[in-house]
Design an enzyme around this catalytic site. Structure first.
Site, PDB file in Angstrom:
ATOM      1  N   ASN A 154       0.797  -1.229   0.000  1.00 26.18           N
ATOM      2  CA  ASN A 154       0.000   0.000   0.000  1.00 26.18           C
ATOM      3  C   ASN A 154       0.835   1.286   0.000  1.00 26.18           C
ATOM      4  O   ASN A 154       0.396   2.294  -0.515  1.00 26.18           O
ATOM      5  CB  ASN A 154      -1.016  -0.016   1.145  1.00 26.18           C
ATOM      6  CG  ASN A 154      -0.391  -0.243   2.486  1.00 26.18           C
ATOM      7  OD1 ASN A 154       0.783  -0.608   2.587  1.00 26.18           O
ATOM      8  ND2 ASN A 154      -1.154  -0.023   3.533  1.00 26.18           N
ATOM      9  N   GLU A 251       4.709  -4.715  11.846  1.00 26.96           N
ATOM     10  CA  GLU A 251       3.630  -3.737  11.599  1.00 26.96           C
ATOM     11  C   GLU A 251       2.548  -4.472  10.827  1.00 26.96           C
ATOM     12  O   GLU A 251       2.679  -4.684   9.627  1.00 26.96           O
ATOM     13  CB  GLU A 251       4.165  -2.559  10.785  1.00 26.96           C
ATOM     14  CG  GLU A 251       5.174  -1.701  11.511  1.00 26.96           C
ATOM     15  CD  GLU A 251       4.597  -0.980  12.708  1.00 26.96           C
ATOM     16  OE1 GLU A 251       3.364  -0.967  12.890  1.00 26.96           O
ATOM     17  OE2 GLU A 251       5.390  -0.437  13.485  1.00 26.96           O
ATOM     18  N   CYS A 285      -3.520   0.274   6.878  1.00 31.09           N
ATOM     19  CA  CYS A 285      -3.591  -0.652   8.011  1.00 31.09           C
ATOM     20  C   CYS A 285      -4.250  -0.048   9.239  1.00 31.09           C
ATOM     21  O   CYS A 285      -4.923  -0.724   9.996  1.00 31.09           O
ATOM     22  CB  CYS A 285      -2.192  -1.104   8.365  1.00 31.09           C
ATOM     23  SG  CYS A 285      -1.086   0.290   8.582  1.00 31.09           S
ATOM     24  N   GLU A 459       7.600   1.985  14.705  1.00 26.93           N
ATOM     25  CA  GLU A 459       8.380   2.692  13.697  1.00 26.93           C
ATOM     26  C   GLU A 459       8.306   4.183  14.001  1.00 26.93           C
ATOM     27  O   GLU A 459       7.491   4.633  14.808  1.00 26.93           O
ATOM     28  CB  GLU A 459       7.827   2.390  12.300  1.00 26.93           C
ATOM     29  CG  GLU A 459       7.964   0.908  11.976  1.00 26.93           C
ATOM     30  CD  GLU A 459       7.844   0.562  10.516  1.00 26.93           C
ATOM     31  OE1 GLU A 459       6.779   0.794   9.950  1.00 26.93           O
ATOM     32  OE2 GLU A 459       8.825   0.022   9.959  1.00 26.93           O
TER      33      GLU A 459
HETATM   34  P1  NAD Z   1       1.162  -9.836   3.129  1.00 32.26           P
HETATM   35  O1  NAD Z   1       1.286 -10.282   4.536  1.00 32.26           O
HETATM   36  O2  NAD Z   1       0.479 -10.726   2.166  1.00 32.26           O
HETATM   37  O3  NAD Z   1       2.614  -9.575   2.519  1.00 32.26           O
HETATM   38  C1  NAD Z   1       3.518  -8.680   3.123  1.00 32.26           C
HETATM   39  C2  NAD Z   1       4.927  -8.992   2.650  1.00 32.26           C
HETATM   40  O4  NAD Z   1       5.368 -10.212   3.224  1.00 32.26           O
HETATM   41  C3  NAD Z   1       5.056  -9.164   1.136  1.00 32.26           C
HETATM   42  O5  NAD Z   1       6.246  -8.540   0.728  1.00 32.26           O
HETATM   43  C4  NAD Z   1       5.160 -10.672   0.978  1.00 32.26           C
HETATM   44  O6  NAD Z   1       5.856 -11.076  -0.174  1.00 32.26           O
HETATM   45  C5  NAD Z   1       5.926 -11.047   2.226  1.00 32.26           C
HETATM   46  N1  NAD Z   1       5.781 -12.428   2.676  1.00 32.26           N
HETATM   47  C6  NAD Z   1       4.719 -13.261   2.494  1.00 32.26           C
HETATM   48  N2  NAD Z   1       4.964 -14.458   3.089  1.00 32.26           N
HETATM   49  C7  NAD Z   1       6.194 -14.371   3.664  1.00 32.26           C
HETATM   50  C8  NAD Z   1       6.990 -15.274   4.424  1.00 32.26           C
HETATM   51  N3  NAD Z   1       6.567 -16.487   4.735  1.00 32.26           N
HETATM   52  N4  NAD Z   1       8.189 -14.832   4.879  1.00 32.26           N
HETATM   53  C9  NAD Z   1       8.613 -13.581   4.602  1.00 32.26           C
HETATM   54  N5  NAD Z   1       7.916 -12.709   3.859  1.00 32.26           N
HETATM   55  C10 NAD Z   1       6.708 -13.079   3.392  1.00 32.26           C
HETATM   56  O7  NAD Z   1       0.502  -8.410   3.194  1.00 32.26           O
HETATM   57  P2  NAD Z   1       0.020  -7.476   1.994  1.00 32.26           P
HETATM   58  O8  NAD Z   1      -1.209  -8.110   1.412  1.00 32.26           O
HETATM   59  O9  NAD Z   1       1.162  -7.135   1.107  1.00 32.26           O
HETATM   60  O10 NAD Z   1      -0.370  -6.146   2.771  1.00 32.26           O
HETATM   61  C11 NAD Z   1      -1.589  -5.973   3.416  1.00 32.26           C
HETATM   62  C12 NAD Z   1      -1.467  -6.209   4.897  1.00 32.26           C
HETATM   63  O11 NAD Z   1      -0.428  -5.414   5.447  1.00 32.26           O
HETATM   64  C13 NAD Z   1      -2.711  -5.822   5.651  1.00 32.26           C
HETATM   65  O12 NAD Z   1      -3.012  -6.766   6.653  1.00 32.26           O
HETATM   66  C14 NAD Z   1      -2.341  -4.510   6.303  1.00 32.26           C
HETATM   67  O13 NAD Z   1      -3.057  -4.197   7.443  1.00 32.26           O
HETATM   68  C15 NAD Z   1      -0.891  -4.703   6.568  1.00 32.26           C
HETATM   69  N6  NAD Z   1      -0.236  -3.413   6.676  1.00 32.26           N
HETATM   70  C16 NAD Z   1       0.217  -3.005   7.901  1.00 32.26           C
HETATM   71  C17 NAD Z   1       0.826  -1.771   8.046  1.00 32.26           C
HETATM   72  C18 NAD Z   1       1.328  -1.294   9.391  1.00 32.26           C
HETATM   73  O14 NAD Z   1       2.154  -0.422   9.425  1.00 32.26           O
HETATM   74  N7  NAD Z   1       0.865  -1.818  10.501  1.00 32.26           N
HETATM   75  C19 NAD Z   1       1.001  -0.957   6.932  1.00 32.26           C
HETATM   76  C20 NAD Z   1       0.541  -1.399   5.704  1.00 32.26           C
HETATM   77  C21 NAD Z   1      -0.071  -2.637   5.595  1.00 32.26           C
END
Ligand code: NAD
Length: 485
Positions: A154, A251, A285, A459
């Site tokens: 995002n 996060e 998020c 962060e």
């Molecule tokens: P996701 O968990 O599907 O992927 C996040 C990242 O993790 C990607 O780069 C992915 O390739 C990687 N990944 C996936 N499996 C992994 C593994 N086993 N080991 C290491 N890396 C791995 O999330 P998304 O769909 O990209 O993003 C949306 C989610 O992120 C939502 O739940 C949102 O709330 C959260 N988010 C949180 C924040 C925050 O600051 N708290 C900010 C933005 C998004």
């Protein structure tokens, strides 16, 4: 001159773009049209190895620099980012589909804020002297070593710098893996840091899906992992990091409450609810997706919300008049439409929206549900799309209990003119990043992060320094050693 959407090569490692076409193909799709705008390849073991080796080497050199010298590089990078803000914003829009009316103001700019803030702190990261009678001790603030950053889709530019800037300020190196959905922007961050004088290998960007992330996280040479992603991924990454006692920052997701009391300024409250649910097409998020509205103002609130949503300009994200863009991907649109279906079938009342928009691109009409109850799926699970749920409440005590009845704890907001109540409510909600008469502000000066399942660590702010460094304590004896034998 605007950047090409197709990068020079897939990865930026050891100060240069590198390619290895043996890696799995990743097609980058522009969310507003559904067309492929770039192709990159996932990192192969050879690319990961080069990123590890160059990162370790660069970190040793970088840690020997004085803090002000490191800070100077970050400040220079921030300046370059600001000078190229428009090109970086256009690229962010290609990558994510977020409208230029947002990206021009919050993506490269907030990334530059982080580089400036931590660049400014780099020269004053010190330990302390502790007098112990005639003896004394001191602490040294040391970098952790090689850190891994893993991003969500995002905010690709912002996330890469929210992790990279404090890591580098403390004397660490970073390997950053962007989301496979948005691989373009972090490459520019790496390029700019290199141009600003960071040693080759200090900030490497490698592409890939979860498997590449998992390979990075499980490498014993890595000292710390910072993930922005879903709770499900957070569980896996935290567990993998635990094997080597790596430091972590998590996060993760949210299902945050936004509480609107009947004495609130209605236009501000409606504005807050719009920011908390429709900014970045709801893909934030910390969004306040459970909007608790006190019964006396429910109808007025819904009427004003529906009226103001008429003003949303949905369309071409590159048109600066557009204020609502598409979902990031076809898949994400399907997930969100699935939640809308659930809302309808479980008895929520649709106030507006509720469907995909015809034509190309992954658009969804901004959607509002009323009469949502706590047990409905749309009130319990993170949707990550432009869907706002209104829940009614009577009393302060009741709404606090219901706001806290979630396993998540990222954010919470309250709108009221009663200053004592505002602080009383915020004191009782279990969430890390809270707002009074506002929503979703995230300045670099304030810590950002969640409680409960929403995450570990923080962060931004001076606090982030704690998460990218460790203290060495040294005891200094001034007299003789008294041993028992
Ligand atoms: P996701 O968990 O599907 O992927 C996040 C990242 O993790 C990607 O780069 C992915 O390739 C990687 N990944 C996936 N499996 C992994 C593994 N086993 N080991 C290491 N890396 C791995 O999330 P998304 O769909 O990209 O993003 C949306 C989610 O992120 C939502 O739940 C949102 O709330 C959260 N988010 C949180 C924040 C925050 O600051 N708290 C900010 C933005 C998004």
């Amino acid at each position: 001159m605007a950047y090409d959407t197709q990068p020079v090569a897939s990865h930026f490692v050891d100060g240069a773009y590198i390619e290895d076409t043996d890696g799995e193909l990743i097609e980058v799709v522009y969310p507003a049209t559904g067309k492929v705008i770039a192709r990159v390849h996932a990192a192969t073991p050879a690319v990961i190895e080069k990123a590890m080796e160059s990162g370790l080497r660069a970190q040793r050199e970088w840690a020997s620099w004085k803090g002000v010298e490191r800070g100077r590089v970050l400040l220079r990078a921030a300046q370059i980012m600001r000078e190229r803000n428009r090109d970086l914003s256009v690229l962010e829009t290609w990558d994510t589909g977020k409208p230029l009316s947002e990206t021009l103001y919050v993506d490269a700019t907030s990334a530059a804020d982080a580089l400036e803030y931590f660049g400014g702190l780099a020269g004053s990261l010190t330990g302390e002297h502790v007098q112990l009678g005639n003896d004394w001790g001191y602490t040294v603030r040391e970098p952790l070593g090689l850190c891994v950053g893993i991003g969500a889709w995002n905010y690709p530019t912002q996330i890469s710098c929210w992790k990279g800037a404090p890591a580098l300020a403390c004397g660490n190196a970073m390997i950053f893996k962007p989301s496979e959905t948005t691989p373009l922007c972090a490459l520019k961050v790496a390029e700019i840091l290199h141009e600003a004088g960071a040693p080759a290998g200090l900030y490497n960007v490698v592409q890939g899906m979860g498997a590449v992330g998992a390979a990075l996280v499980s490498d014993p040479r890595v000292a710390k992992v910072s993930l922005t992603g879903s709770v499900a991924t957070g569980r896996k990454v935290y567990a993998a990091a635990a094997a080597d006692m790596k430091h972590v920052t998590m996060e993760l997701g949210g299902k945050s409450p936004l509480i609107i009391f009947d004495d609130a300024d209605i236009e501000n409250a409606v504005g807050g609810a719009i920011l908390a649910n429709f900014y970045s097409t709801g893909q934030v998020c910390s969004n306040g997706t459970r909007v608790f509205v006190q019964k006396a103002i429910k109808q007025t609130f819904l009427d004003r919300l529906a009226a103001r949503l008429q003003g949303a300009q949905i369309g071409d994200p590159m048109d600066e008049a557009t204020t609502l863009g598409p979902m990031v991907s076809q898949r994400q649109r399907e997930i969100v439409l699935g939640y809308i279906e659930k809302g309808l079938s479980e008895g929520a009342r649709l106030v507006c929206g509720g469907q995909a928009l015809e034509g190309e691109g992954f658009y969804i009409a901004p959607t509002v549900f009323a009469d949502v109850t706590d047990d409905m799926t749309i009130a319990r699970e993170e949707i990550f799309g432009p869907v706002l749920s209104v829940l009614d409440f009577d009393t302060e005590e009741e709404v606090i209990a219901r706001a806290n009845a979630t396993e998540m704890g990222l954010s919470a907001g309250v709108f009221t003119r009663d200053i004592s109540r505002a602080h009383r409510v915020i004191a009782q909600v279990r969430a890390g990043s809270c707002f009074i008469n506002s929503y979703n502000d995230a300045p670099v000066e304030l810590p950002f992060g969640g409680t409960k399942m929403s995450g570990v660590g923080r962060e931004n702010s001076k606090t982030a320094i704690e998460h990218y460094s460790q203290l060495k304590s040294v005891y200094v004896r001034m007299g003789d050693v008294e041993a028992p034998f």
